[in-house]
Write a protein that holds these residues in place. Structure first.
Motif, PDB file in Angstrom:
ATOM      1  N   UNK A  96       0.854  -1.193   0.000  1.00 39.28           N
ATOM      2  CA  UNK A  96       0.000   0.000   0.000  1.00 39.28           C
ATOM      3  C   UNK A  96       0.891   1.244   0.000  1.00 39.28           C
ATOM      4  N   UNK A  97       1.137   1.748  -1.206  1.00 41.39           N
ATOM      5  CA  UNK A  97       2.072   2.877  -1.333  1.00 41.39           C
ATOM      6  C   UNK A  97       1.351   4.186  -1.660  1.00 41.39           C
ATOM      7  N   UNK A  98       0.023   4.141  -1.672  1.00 42.82           N
ATOM      8  CA  UNK A  98      -0.725   5.362  -1.979  1.00 42.82           C
ATOM      9  C   UNK A  98      -2.194   5.053  -2.167  1.00 42.82           C
ATOM     10  N   UNK A  99      -2.931   6.059  -2.562  1.00 43.12           N
ATOM     11  CA  UNK A  99      -4.377   5.922  -2.718  1.00 43.12           C
ATOM     12  C   UNK A  99      -4.745   4.924  -3.812  1.00 43.12           C
ATOM     13  N   UNK A 100      -3.983   4.924  -4.923  1.00 37.63           N
ATOM     14  CA  UNK A 100      -4.314   3.997  -6.008  1.00 37.63           C
ATOM     15  C   UNK A 100      -4.079   2.559  -5.571  1.00 37.63           C
ATOM     16  N   UNK A 101      -2.990   2.325  -4.851  1.00 35.89           N
ATOM     17  CA  UNK A 101      -2.711   0.979  -4.326  1.00 35.89           C
ATOM     18  C   UNK A 101      -3.832   0.560  -3.383  1.00 35.89           C
ATOM     19  N   UNK A 104      -6.792  -0.489  -5.305  1.00 35.89           N
ATOM     20  CA  UNK A 104      -6.551  -1.797  -5.922  1.00 35.89           C
ATOM     21  C   UNK A 104      -6.791  -2.912  -4.904  1.00 35.89           C
ATOM     22  N   UNK A 105      -6.272  -2.741  -3.701  1.00 35.20           N
ATOM     23  CA  UNK A 105      -6.416  -3.831  -2.722  1.00 35.20           C
ATOM     24  C   UNK A 105      -7.856  -3.961  -2.228  1.00 35.20           C
ATOM     25  N   UNK A 106      -8.584  -2.854  -2.201  1.00 31.89           N
ATOM     26  CA  UNK A 106      -9.999  -2.932  -1.811  1.00 31.89           C
ATOM     27  C   UNK A 106     -10.787  -3.769  -2.801  1.00 31.89           C
ATOM     28  N   UNK A 107     -10.481  -3.616  -4.089  1.00 34.95           N
ATOM     29  CA  UNK A 107     -11.184  -4.401  -5.106  1.00 34.95           C
ATOM     30  C   UNK A 107     -10.847  -5.879  -4.970  1.00 34.95           C
ATOM     31  N   UNK A 145       4.058   1.231  -9.396  1.00 36.17           N
ATOM     32  CA  UNK A 145       5.445   1.665  -9.648  1.00 36.17           C
ATOM     33  C   UNK A 145       5.648   3.148  -9.389  1.00 36.17           C
ATOM     34  N   UNK A 146       4.607   3.950  -9.590  1.00 35.24           N
ATOM     35  CA  UNK A 146       4.733   5.395  -9.387  1.00 35.24           C
ATOM     36  C   UNK A 146       3.448   5.907  -8.754  1.00 35.24           C
ATOM     37  N   UNK A 147       3.609   6.590  -7.631  1.00 38.83           N
ATOM     38  CA  UNK A 147       2.444   7.070  -6.889  1.00 38.83           C
ATOM     39  C   UNK A 147       2.173   8.517  -7.275  1.00 38.83           C
ATOM     40  N   UNK A 148       1.297   8.630  -8.248  1.00 37.73           N
ATOM     41  CA  UNK A 148       0.988   9.873  -8.945  1.00 37.73           C
ATOM     42  C   UNK A 148       0.623  11.029  -8.010  1.00 37.73           C
ATOM     43  N   UNK A 149      -0.097  10.713  -6.951  1.00 40.10           N
ATOM     44  CA  UNK A 149      -0.615  11.760  -6.066  1.00 40.10           C
ATOM     45  C   UNK A 149       0.450  12.276  -5.110  1.00 40.10           C
ATOM     46  N   UNK A 150       1.307  11.348  -4.629  1.00 44.83           N
ATOM     47  CA  UNK A 150       2.274  11.723  -3.586  1.00 44.83           C
ATOM     48  C   UNK A 150       3.648  12.036  -4.148  1.00 44.83           C
TER      49      UNK A 150
END
Ligand SMILES: *Cc1c(COP(=O)(O)O)cnc(C)c1O
Length: 356
Positions: A96-101, A104-107, A145-150
């Protein structure tokens, strides 16, 4: 022309936009628009084939992998990955490296057990969580690979005993990777490889067929592979513009060449952030992203006036994500280094004007 630092949909090469505009009226002189031809026509088939071969060529995709252009964005892949790869009684490992991750894990939880093996949530995602072991009995390991927000990026991919699934939406084709290290790579096109509307999926064929559940056709990788991304009508125009962008990238010398330019752009901007007394970086330096550069004014009252100055210089899209604040300069492949220099000059001018 504006200096487009927007995070997504992001900047596209100007010559690609010009060609796309022409093709909307007349594709390659055939007297028909790209928007009105059959997806089964030889003209569109050539477009899709070229897009797939460019992906294979630019990324050295080995035998045994399929390249798909799907719909539904990266967010649909959040569900498609576990739908196809996570057995009901199995488990999947997520970093869990950010909101997108996190999304993904919630789905994945809809389909089986999820083990979050590392998180940087408490640190507000200012670094990449690295201290973990991947359970050998997991169906797969999911990474972003890249956490766009952070504005953090995985500069080295961890070794894994199980297939690695990676969301590369915001740094696809920005640097060289070894596709053979991955089970699935996916990326919404609209950040670094094309317009919104299509999602690139590079999938290792032999990781499929290991779950028992029934999967509806559109969500089934096997159906999509067999249909060659044309089980149903594909997003023809988005694929066409992605193909043009990949052609542009190839003409520039490919991924190795663009990676060098990306390094130079990121280095120049971070150097200014570190040097300029009015601004400061947000993330742990070793995890800084070369695609999304997040920084804040030392004095919070400087936020608005700097945005105003930036706007006057034709700089757009640098307001930080609503959950992160501050500034975010996205310096994707198509952004020329001259635009980075304009931003740096604006920061210097701002510092000069606001000298203590
Ligand atoms: C933008 C983004 C997404 C969401 O993409 P959609 O195509 O809008 O679903 C997912 N992951 C990352 C890393 C992103 O930057």
């Amino acid at each position: 022309m504006k200096h487009n630092f927007g995070a997504g949909p992001g900047i596209l090469p100007h010559e690609v936009l010009k060609q796309a505009a022409e093709a909307v009226i007349d594709l390659n002189g055939i007297g028909l628009s790209i928007l009105e031809i059959s997806h089964r026509s030889s003209e569109f088939e050539a477009v899709l084939n070229e897009a797939v071969s460019l992906v294979k060529e630019l990324f050295n995709v080995p035998e045994g992998y399929s390249v798909l252009f799907l719909q539904g964005g990266a967010s649909t892949q959040f569900a498609m990955v576990p739908y196809n790869l996570l057995p009901t009684d199995g488990k999947a490992a997520y970093v869990e490296s950010g909101v997108w991750a996190n999304k993904a894990l919630k789905e994945a939880k809809y389909f089986g057990n999820v083990e979050v093996i590392a998180t940087a949530k408490e640190a507000n995602f200012k670094h990449i969580p690295k201290d973990f072991t991947v359970p050998a009995d997991a169906a797969y390991l999911h990474l972003t690979s890249n956490n766009t927000i952070y504005g953090t990026q995985l500069h080295e991919f961890p070794k894994s005993p199980v297939p690695v699934i990676c969301d590369m939406s915001s740094d696809i084709f920005s640097r060289e990777i070894n596709v053979a290290d991955f089970g699935v790579i996916y990326a919404g096109a609209q950040k670094n490889m094309g317009p919104a509307g299509t999602t690139l999926v590079i999938i290792k064929d032999d990781i499929l067929g290991k779950v028992d559940r029934k999967i509806p056709a559109m969500f089934n990788y096997q159906t999509q592979i067999e249909g060659g991304s044309m089980y149903n009508t594909p997003p023809c125009f988005a694929i066409y513009v992605s193909m043009l962008t990949l052609r542009w990238l190839k003409a520039k010398g490919g991924v190795a060449a663009i990676a060098k330019e990306n390094d130079a752009k990121a280095k120049a901007l971070y150097e200014e952030i570190d040097r300029n007394p009015l601004f400061t970086g947000v993330c742990v330096p070793e995890d800084r992203s070369k695609m999304n550069v997040c920084f804040v004014p030392v004095n919070p009252e400087h936020e608005k006036p700097f945005l105003k100055l930036a706007e006057e210089k034709g700089i757009v899209g640098i307001k930080g994500h609503r959950s992160a604040g501050g500034f975010r300069a996205s310096i994707y492949n198509a952004l020329p280094i001259t635009s980075v220099h304009v931003l740096i000059e604006a920061m210097q001018e701002f510092a000069e004007k606001n000298k203590a």
